[in-house]
Write a protein that holds these residues in place. Structure first.
Motif, mmCIF file in Angstrom:
data_model
loop_
_atom_site.group_PDB
_atom_site.id
_atom_site.type_symbol
_atom_site.label_atom_id
_atom_site.label_comp_id
_atom_site.label_asym_id
_atom_site.label_seq_id
_atom_site.Cartn_x
_atom_site.Cartn_y
_atom_site.Cartn_z
ATOM 1 N N SER A 1 1.332 -0.947 0.255
ATOM 2 C CA SER A 1 -0.111 -0.191 -0.017
ATOM 3 C C SER A 1 1.268 0.719 0.091
ATOM 4 C CB SER A 1 -0.828 -0.110 1.255
ATOM 5 O OG SER A 1 -0.169 0.431 2.353
ATOM 6 N N ARG A 2 0.116 1.975 -0.467
ATOM 7 C CA ARG A 2 1.079 3.664 -0.049
ATOM 8 C C ARG A 2 1.173 4.307 1.417
ATOM 9 N NH1 ARG A 2 -1.923 8.525 -3.434
ATOM 10 N NH2 ARG A 2 0.046 9.334 -2.274
ATOM 11 N N ASN A 3 0.699 3.603 2.023
ATOM 12 C CA ASN A 3 1.110 3.546 3.230
ATOM 13 C C ASN A 3 1.764 3.370 4.138
ATOM 14 O OD1 ASN A 3 -0.612 6.230 3.751
ATOM 15 N ND2 ASN A 3 -2.370 3.597 5.024
ATOM 16 N N THR A 4 2.534 1.940 3.595
ATOM 17 C CA THR A 4 3.756 0.960 3.876
ATOM 18 C C THR A 4 4.449 2.205 3.084
ATOM 19 O OG1 THR A 4 2.459 -0.980 3.638
ATOM 20 C CG2 THR A 4 4.876 -1.238 2.854
ATOM 21 N N VAL A 5 4.835 2.595 1.664
ATOM 22 C CA VAL A 5 5.818 3.080 1.241
ATOM 23 C C VAL A 5 6.029 4.109 2.339
ATOM 24 C CG1 VAL A 5 6.159 4.819 -0.731
ATOM 25 C CG2 VAL A 5 4.893 2.170 -1.013
ATOM 26 N N ARG A 6 4.706 5.058 2.299
ATOM 27 C CA ARG A 6 5.298 6.404 3.276
ATOM 28 C C ARG A 6 6.096 6.246 4.533
ATOM 29 N NH1 ARG A 6 -0.156 7.590 2.728
ATOM 30 N NH2 ARG A 6 -0.045 8.566 1.304
ATOM 31 N N GLU A 7 5.627 4.945 4.770
ATOM 32 C CA GLU A 7 6.730 4.598 6.108
ATOM 33 C C GLU A 7 7.630 4.403 5.681
ATOM 34 O OE1 GLU A 7 5.417 0.970 9.564
ATOM 35 O OE2 GLU A 7 3.840 2.320 8.924
#
Length: 252
Positions: A55-61
């Motif tokens: 997910s994009r949230n994972t990438v952001r993290e």
């Protein structure tokens, strides 16, 4: 009749925490950056999410981890870019820092000490000397351009060390000088490498925050005839140097 193959057991997907996935993404991106990728900037979060199947949230993290390490910079209008460059230090050949970084820029040394102390027992043993024998000790802060890269503490056997310190140590590698004054080639070295935290004095000297990760090397170098002549304790900036080598599996 062909040999039947055993049934492949079905793999049940495991739902992994997002933090674990982010670490996995960060590890791959980190080494892509070390290898010189993304000179024009990293792909967008959407592109990275598709590339890593997360997910994009994972990438952001994951990107937050790299930013915290000081490896990348992020901005709403400029995107994500590499903040600092790391330099490869090979483990496949016995070479000095000046030879190692010749393609990156000019290496020069600040000579902080050149002394003739009595050898501590452990140093004397490694160099094949009697305990308390005089050695030549040299401490150098080593720069690539204006960037301090390593703090090198070197013990030399006295007959070679006395000749070595007669030369310009600000621009010469000690390895080169050892071969010049001894008339022999260096043969090999044993190396121990570990991660340590920068103590306040080392941190100030290397211009890094207190407690930063350093690569700490103990290297004992011998002449081609097997005689140990150079014992070094080297603190290298972990944020600017990557150790690389080629490994081969031995027959057992």
């Amino acid at each position: 009749m062909g040999v039947s193959q055993p049934d492949t057991p079905a793999v049940s997907p495991i739902r992994r925490p997002r933090a674990d996935q982010a670490r996995q993404v960060a590890d791959v991106l980190r080494h892509q950056i070390y290898e010189g990728a993304y000179e024009q900037g990293l792909p967008s979060e959407t592109e990275l999410a598709a590339e890593f199947f997360v997910s994009r949230n994972t990438v952001r993290e994951a990107l937050a981890v790299l930013k915290h390490e000081g490896l990348i910079e992020r901005g709403t209008k400029v995107g994500t870019h590499v903040a600092v460059r790391k330099f490869d230090h090979g483990l496949d050949a016995l070479v000095g820092l000046k030879e190692t970084f010749k393609d990156y820029g000019e290496v020069h040394n600040e000579v902080r000490a050149a002394l003739r102390p009595a050898a501590p027992p452990a140093v004397a043993r490694k160099l094949g000397l009697e305990p308390g024998a005089e050695v030549v000790f040299v401490e150098r802060l080593r720069y690539l351009g204006d960037l301090p890269l390593s703090l090198d503490l070197t013990y030399l056997v006295p007959d070679i060390g006395e000749q070595v310190i007669g030369y310009d140590l600000e621009t010469n590698d000690i390895f080169t000088l050892i071969e010049r004054v001894s008339g022999q080639r260096l043969g090999g070295a044993t190396l121990a490498l570990e991660a340590v935290s920068a103590d306040p004095h080392s941190a100030a000297t290397l211009q890094v925050p207190n407690g930063s990760a350093l690569l700490m090397a103990e290297r004992l170098t011998s002449l081609d005839d097997g005689r140990p002549v150079d014992l070094e304790y080297i603190r290298m900036r972990g944020d600017r140097i990557t150790m690389r080598g080629n490994l081969f599996r031995r027959d057992t």
